[in-house]
Design a protein around this motif. Structure first.
Motif, PDB file in Angstrom:
ATOM      1  N   MET B 211      38.265  40.042  40.738  1.00  0.00           N
ATOM      2  CA  MET B 211      37.705  40.035  39.386  1.00  0.00           C
ATOM      3  C   MET B 211      36.267  39.527  39.381  1.00  0.00           C
ATOM      4  O   MET B 211      35.392  40.131  38.740  1.00  0.00           O
ATOM      5  CB  MET B 211      38.602  39.194  38.479  1.00  0.00           C
ATOM      6  CG  MET B 211      38.364  39.383  37.006  1.00  0.00           C
ATOM      7  SD  MET B 211      38.360  41.110  36.509  1.00  0.00           S
ATOM      8  CE  MET B 211      39.512  41.157  35.201  1.00  0.00           C
ATOM      9  N   PHE B 215      32.877  41.442  38.154  1.00  0.00           N
ATOM     10  CA  PHE B 215      31.894  40.929  37.185  1.00  0.00           C
ATOM     11  C   PHE B 215      30.477  41.053  37.760  1.00  0.00           C
ATOM     12  O   PHE B 215      29.544  41.422  37.054  1.00  0.00           O
ATOM     13  CB  PHE B 215      32.180  39.468  36.837  1.00  0.00           C
ATOM     14  CG  PHE B 215      33.352  39.274  35.902  1.00  0.00           C
ATOM     15  CD1 PHE B 215      33.560  40.139  34.839  1.00  0.00           C
ATOM     16  CD2 PHE B 215      34.245  38.227  36.068  1.00  0.00           C
ATOM     17  CE1 PHE B 215      34.631  39.980  33.973  1.00  0.00           C
ATOM     18  CE2 PHE B 215      35.324  38.052  35.212  1.00  0.00           C
ATOM     19  CZ  PHE B 215      35.516  38.932  34.165  1.00  0.00           C
ATOM     20  N   PHE B 391      39.311  46.319  36.776  1.00  0.00           N
ATOM     21  CA  PHE B 391      39.794  45.329  35.792  1.00  0.00           C
ATOM     22  C   PHE B 391      41.293  45.525  35.563  1.00  0.00           C
ATOM     23  O   PHE B 391      42.073  44.580  35.571  1.00  0.00           O
ATOM     24  CB  PHE B 391      39.084  45.484  34.438  1.00  0.00           C
ATOM     25  CG  PHE B 391      37.607  45.193  34.449  1.00  0.00           C
ATOM     26  CD1 PHE B 391      37.059  44.324  35.377  1.00  0.00           C
ATOM     27  CD2 PHE B 391      36.755  45.782  33.520  1.00  0.00           C
ATOM     28  CE1 PHE B 391      35.704  44.046  35.380  1.00  0.00           C
ATOM     29  CE2 PHE B 391      35.396  45.515  33.510  1.00  0.00           C
ATOM     30  CZ  PHE B 391      34.873  44.642  34.447  1.00  0.00           C
ATOM     31  N   VAL B 395      44.489  43.011  36.428  1.00  0.00           N
ATOM     32  CA  VAL B 395      45.420  42.536  35.394  1.00  0.00           C
ATOM     33  C   VAL B 395      46.864  42.894  35.765  1.00  0.00           C
ATOM     34  O   VAL B 395      47.750  42.037  35.771  1.00  0.00           O
ATOM     35  CB  VAL B 395      45.032  43.133  34.014  1.00  0.00           C
ATOM     36  CG1 VAL B 395      46.123  42.900  32.991  1.00  0.00           C
ATOM     37  CG2 VAL B 395      43.719  42.519  33.532  1.00  0.00           C
ATOM     38  N   PHE B 405      52.592  36.845  31.745  1.00  0.00           N
ATOM     39  CA  PHE B 405      51.202  36.961  31.282  1.00  0.00           C
ATOM     40  C   PHE B 405      50.388  35.702  31.569  1.00  0.00           C
ATOM     41  O   PHE B 405      49.161  35.735  31.564  1.00  0.00           O
ATOM     42  CB  PHE B 405      51.160  37.307  29.785  1.00  0.00           C
ATOM     43  CG  PHE B 405      51.408  38.757  29.547  1.00  0.00           C
ATOM     44  CD1 PHE B 405      50.409  39.689  29.762  1.00  0.00           C
ATOM     45  CD2 PHE B 405      52.655  39.202  29.157  1.00  0.00           C
ATOM     46  CE1 PHE B 405      50.646  41.041  29.582  1.00  0.00           C
ATOM     47  CE2 PHE B 405      52.904  40.547  28.978  1.00  0.00           C
ATOM     48  CZ  PHE B 405      51.896  41.470  29.193  1.00  0.00           C
ATOM     49  N   VAL B 408      48.216  36.345  34.389  1.00  0.00           N
ATOM     50  CA  VAL B 408      47.040  37.164  34.063  1.00  0.00           C
ATOM     51  C   VAL B 408      45.917  36.248  33.555  1.00  0.00           C
ATOM     52  O   VAL B 408      44.749  36.404  33.923  1.00  0.00           O
ATOM     53  CB  VAL B 408      47.384  38.240  33.004  1.00  0.00           C
ATOM     54  CG1 VAL B 408      46.163  39.101  32.697  1.00  0.00           C
ATOM     55  CG2 VAL B 408      48.532  39.116  33.482  1.00  0.00           C
ATOM     56  N   GLY B 409      46.307  35.276  32.725  1.00  0.00           N
ATOM     57  CA  GLY B 409      45.331  34.306  32.224  1.00  0.00           C
ATOM     58  C   GLY B 409      44.713  33.508  33.365  1.00  0.00           C
ATOM     59  O   GLY B 409      43.504  33.285  33.397  1.00  0.00           O
ATOM     60  N   LEU B 412      42.240  35.698  35.160  1.00  0.00           N
ATOM     61  CA  LEU B 412      41.009  35.870  34.379  1.00  0.00           C
ATOM     62  C   LEU B 412      40.154  34.600  34.443  1.00  0.00           C
ATOM     63  O   LEU B 412      38.932  34.664  34.627  1.00  0.00           O
ATOM     64  CB  LEU B 412      41.403  36.176  32.927  1.00  0.00           C
ATOM     65  CG  LEU B 412      40.442  37.010  32.101  1.00  0.00           C
ATOM     66  CD1 LEU B 412      40.037  38.278  32.816  1.00  0.00           C
ATOM     67  CD2 LEU B 412      41.071  37.369  30.753  1.00  0.00           C
ATOM     68  N   ILE B 416      36.362  34.412  36.132  1.00  0.00           N
ATOM     69  CA  ILE B 416      35.155  33.914  35.462  1.00  0.00           C
ATOM     70  C   ILE B 416      34.566  32.744  36.258  1.00  0.00           C
ATOM     71  O   ILE B 416      33.361  32.695  36.526  1.00  0.00           O
ATOM     72  CB  ILE B 416      35.484  33.508  33.998  1.00  0.00           C
ATOM     73  CG1 ILE B 416      35.887  34.753  33.198  1.00  0.00           C
ATOM     74  CG2 ILE B 416      34.294  32.818  33.340  1.00  0.00           C
ATOM     75  CD1 ILE B 416      36.447  34.497  31.811  1.00  0.00           C
ATOM     76  N   TYR B 419      32.857  33.921  39.394  1.00  0.00           N
ATOM     77  CA  TYR B 419      31.546  34.540  39.115  1.00  0.00           C
ATOM     78  C   TYR B 419      30.465  33.464  39.017  1.00  0.00           C
ATOM     79  O   TYR B 419      29.397  33.577  39.625  1.00  0.00           O
ATOM     80  CB  TYR B 419      31.642  35.349  37.817  1.00  0.00           C
ATOM     81  CG  TYR B 419      30.309  35.864  37.329  1.00  0.00           C
ATOM     82  CD1 TYR B 419      29.703  36.954  37.941  1.00  0.00           C
ATOM     83  CD2 TYR B 419      29.645  35.248  36.261  1.00  0.00           C
ATOM     84  CE1 TYR B 419      28.466  37.418  37.506  1.00  0.00           C
ATOM     85  CE2 TYR B 419      28.425  35.708  35.819  1.00  0.00           C
ATOM     86  CZ  TYR B 419      27.842  36.793  36.442  1.00  0.00           C
ATOM     87  OH  TYR B 419      26.615  37.251  36.016  1.00  0.00           O
TER      88      TYR B 419
END
Lengths: 150, 488
Positions: B211, B215, B391, B395, B405, B408-409, B412, B416, B419
């Motif tokens: 991910m 980005f 992306f 996911v 889920f 998934v959080g 993510l 971030i 990055y």
């Protein structure tokens, strides 16, 4: 880079203090055998030591070695918008359903990034979404049906 | 057992998975911005429903293919498809400027194959012996091994030792989350049921490697890549063969040795092989002007790392590089624990991995020499379409591991974070390796003290323990001492 190093060192120090603050409340060592809090405290102390080292090295860094980090250009703003879009996608995904949310997310991103014709964008997005839905849902037996729609 | 291994690898199903893995790997590796680690992380969720052998061999196929695939864009676009191909750019692009990109890719393909085969041979010969030695390890040795692994990872995986330790510390800290294995006490769970079983490291890996990379690609999403070269005459000439056969085996061996060192990846393997070939050459001044040795050495070196990285991973559970860390994740999902016991309890699987990796290298050679034009076409797939698809894969991949889920959080969040860490020049690899080595260090540290009834002398009670202590001190203090000696 100086500014980034200071932020990195400060954030990691706070993170380590947080770990220590929680770990001291854990059961103590028993007959010389460390309790559950000892190793986190050792690692957090190591983090603080490294953060301090980074801080001191950065302070002593000659100005000519400093380089700027791009955090505000248009290209980076595009990344922030993308991150925001994905967070929204993550929130809507379990509520709405995989096929609908993912197709819309792909259509919007591909249209934005590539400026292709709408029909091509929609076709690529829907086909890819359905392929992934079938691959994971039917072939790999991952439950892909959630949310109000499909 | 031999028959079992042959039956296992040469079954149609596994053979197809290896071909699929290598093909996917070459496609992923050839696309700038998609790394081998990212490729393996993205394909990993597909293996959850598979048996161990096909699943692991699919991932190894992707790994081998991606490391080789990086050379395609390095030669054609002057942009390494993966960081491992950065050294190939130096001479590879010079060939393209002369209109000899086909020749360059032929040299790269054969050299990658030789490097890969050398590494598989080393894996085959060294691993069982190392596993036998590791069987003699008990808690103190495993603790010191993990500390040595962490120290070396921190010191070589970035530009700054302090940043490496910080990121490694972050990874270890994540491993504290969940119920403590020894006392059963819940740590850092904050009454969240999702955290009770600990941080699942696959979503963390997908976030940090796939991910965050996606980005970064978004930053340059509106800049198109152009491929103008036509590919012809891929098969190396007699003269090139002579050079390849002289350079590639040694570079492959260097890459393998570097791969064995925890944390040293294919990028380092390629650069060290390149500089060794340059140093030992009669005409070092020609390096960088487009000579066959300049492609053969880094390409054999980076593919040499692939087998080397699996040696500590399979024998001791210590990942040789980030991809090996993901492979540990893949084995764990299958209920298998990498380490010396794998060699005694799952011998067929281990030898199937060896043989399968050899088959993956042969497949890479065949695909590379026969289908280069197809892979070059992959380069024209626009990243504007590919990135949003990545992306989705990130996911779905994170969701598929526990159909949760929350994962998934987590993915993510780490995407971030990864990055921004990259922006601050902090390598993210130590975090993942710390996440794997952290529990190994902690559980063996506490187990050792339990054995010695709290006496710390147990950590220096055996010769093997002393070896690890000295190695760790040399790794951590060596660079500072060297710097000081230089000043005086």
């Amino acid at each position: 880079m100086r500014k980034a190093n200071f932020i990195v060192s400060g954030t990691f120090t706070l993170f380590a203090i947080f770990i220590i603050a929680i770990s001291v409340g854990y059961p103590p060592s028993n007959h010389g055998v460390p309790g559950p809090g000892m190793f986190p405290i050792i690692i957090a102390s190591l983090i603080i030591l490294s953060a301090l080292t980074l801080f001191i090295f950065t302070l002593r860094m000659p100005k000519e070695m400093d380089s700027a980090i791009d955090l505000k250009s248009k290209n980076v703003l595009n990344v922030y918008i993308t991150m925001g879009g994905l967070v929204l996608y993550f929130v809507l995904l379990p509520l709405v359903g995989f096929v609908v949310t993912t197709s819309i997310m792909l259509i919007l991103f591909i249209k934005w990034f590539s400026k292709r014709a709408w029909w091509k964008t929609i076709l690529i997005s829907v086909l890819f979404t359905v392929a992934i839905y079938l691959l994971f849902g039917s072939v790999l037996n991952v439950p892909m049906n959630f949310g109000l729609l499909i | 057992m031999l028959l079992e291994v042959l039956n296992s690898v040469f079954s149609v199903q596994i053979f197809l998975f290896i071909i699929l893995g290598v093909f996917t790997g070459i496609c992923i590796g050839s696309l700038p911005g998609l790394t081998a680690t990212m490729g393996v992380a993205l394909v990993l969720p597909l293996t959850f429903g598979m048996e161990a052998t096909p699943g692991i061999l699919l991932l190894i196929g992707v790994y081998v293919g991606a490391i080789y695939g990086g050379s395609i864009s390095a030669i054609l676009l002057r942009t390494p498809g993966t960081p491992a191909a950065a050294a190939t750019v130096l001479d590879g692009y010079e060939f393209s400027k002369r209109g000899e990109s086909g020749r360059a890719m032929g040299i790269s393909t054969v050299s990658s194959f030789i490097g890969g085969v050398v590494s598989v041979l080393a894996l085959w010969l060294i691993s069982p012996q190392l596993a036998k030695l590791a069987l003699r390890f008990s808690a103190p040795e495993f603790f010191l091994l993990a500390v040595f692994g962490l120290s070396i990872i921190a010191s070589i995986s970035g530009n700054s030792l302090a940043k490496g330790v910080l990121c490694g510390g972050l990874g270890i800290s994540l491993s504290f989350i969940g119920i403590d294995g020894i006392t059963g006490y819940p740590r850092f769970t904050f009454n969240n049921i999702n955290l009770l079983s600990g941080m699942s490291f696959i979503p963390v890996m997908i976030g940090l490697f796939a991910m965050s990379q996606a980005f970064s690609t978004v930053e340059n999403i509106f800049t198109p890549d152009q491929v103008t070269q036509k590919i012809s005459k891929v098969w190396p000439s007699k003269k090139d063969w002579k050079i390849i056969l002289k350079t590639a085996p040694l570079s492959g061996a260097i890459g393998t040795m570097i791969g064995i060192v925890p944390g040293a990846g294919a990028e380092i393997g390629a650069f060290v092989s390149y500089s060794q070939a340059k140093r030992s050459s009669r005409h070092p001044e020609l390096f960088g002007t487009g000579i066959p040795e300049g492609i053969s050495a880094p390409e054999a070196g980076n593919n040499g790392v692939t087998g080397g990285a699996l040696i500590p991973m399979l024998t001791m559970g210590v990942p040789g590089d980030a991809v090996a860390a993901i492979l540990i994740g893949a084995l764990t999902v299958q209920g298998l624990q990498p380490g010396p016991l794998l060699f005694t309890e799952h011998t067929t699987l281990v030898y199937s991995i060896f043989l399968g990796m050899f088959v993956a290298n042969v497949t890479m050679l065949v695909l590379g020499l026969s289908s280069l034009k197809l892979f070059v076409k992959v380069l024209s797939v626009p990243k504007a379409i590919l990135t949003p698809m990545i992306f989705v894969l990130c996911v779905v991949g994170s969701y598929a591991i526990n159909t949760n889920f929350f994962d998934v959080g987590v993915m993510l969040f780490f995407g971030i974070l990864g990055y921004f860490l990259q922006k601050a020049d902090v390598s993210v690899s130590p975090a993942v390796l710390g996440l794997i080595l952290g529990p190994m260090a902690e559980s063996n540290f506490r187990r050792a003290l339990l054995m010695s009834e709290g006496s710390y002398s147990i950590f220096v009670a055996s010769p093997i323990a002393w070896v690890f202590v000295v190695l760790t001190l040399v790794t951590l203090l060596g660079p500072a001492v060297k710097e000081r000696l230089k000043k005086h």
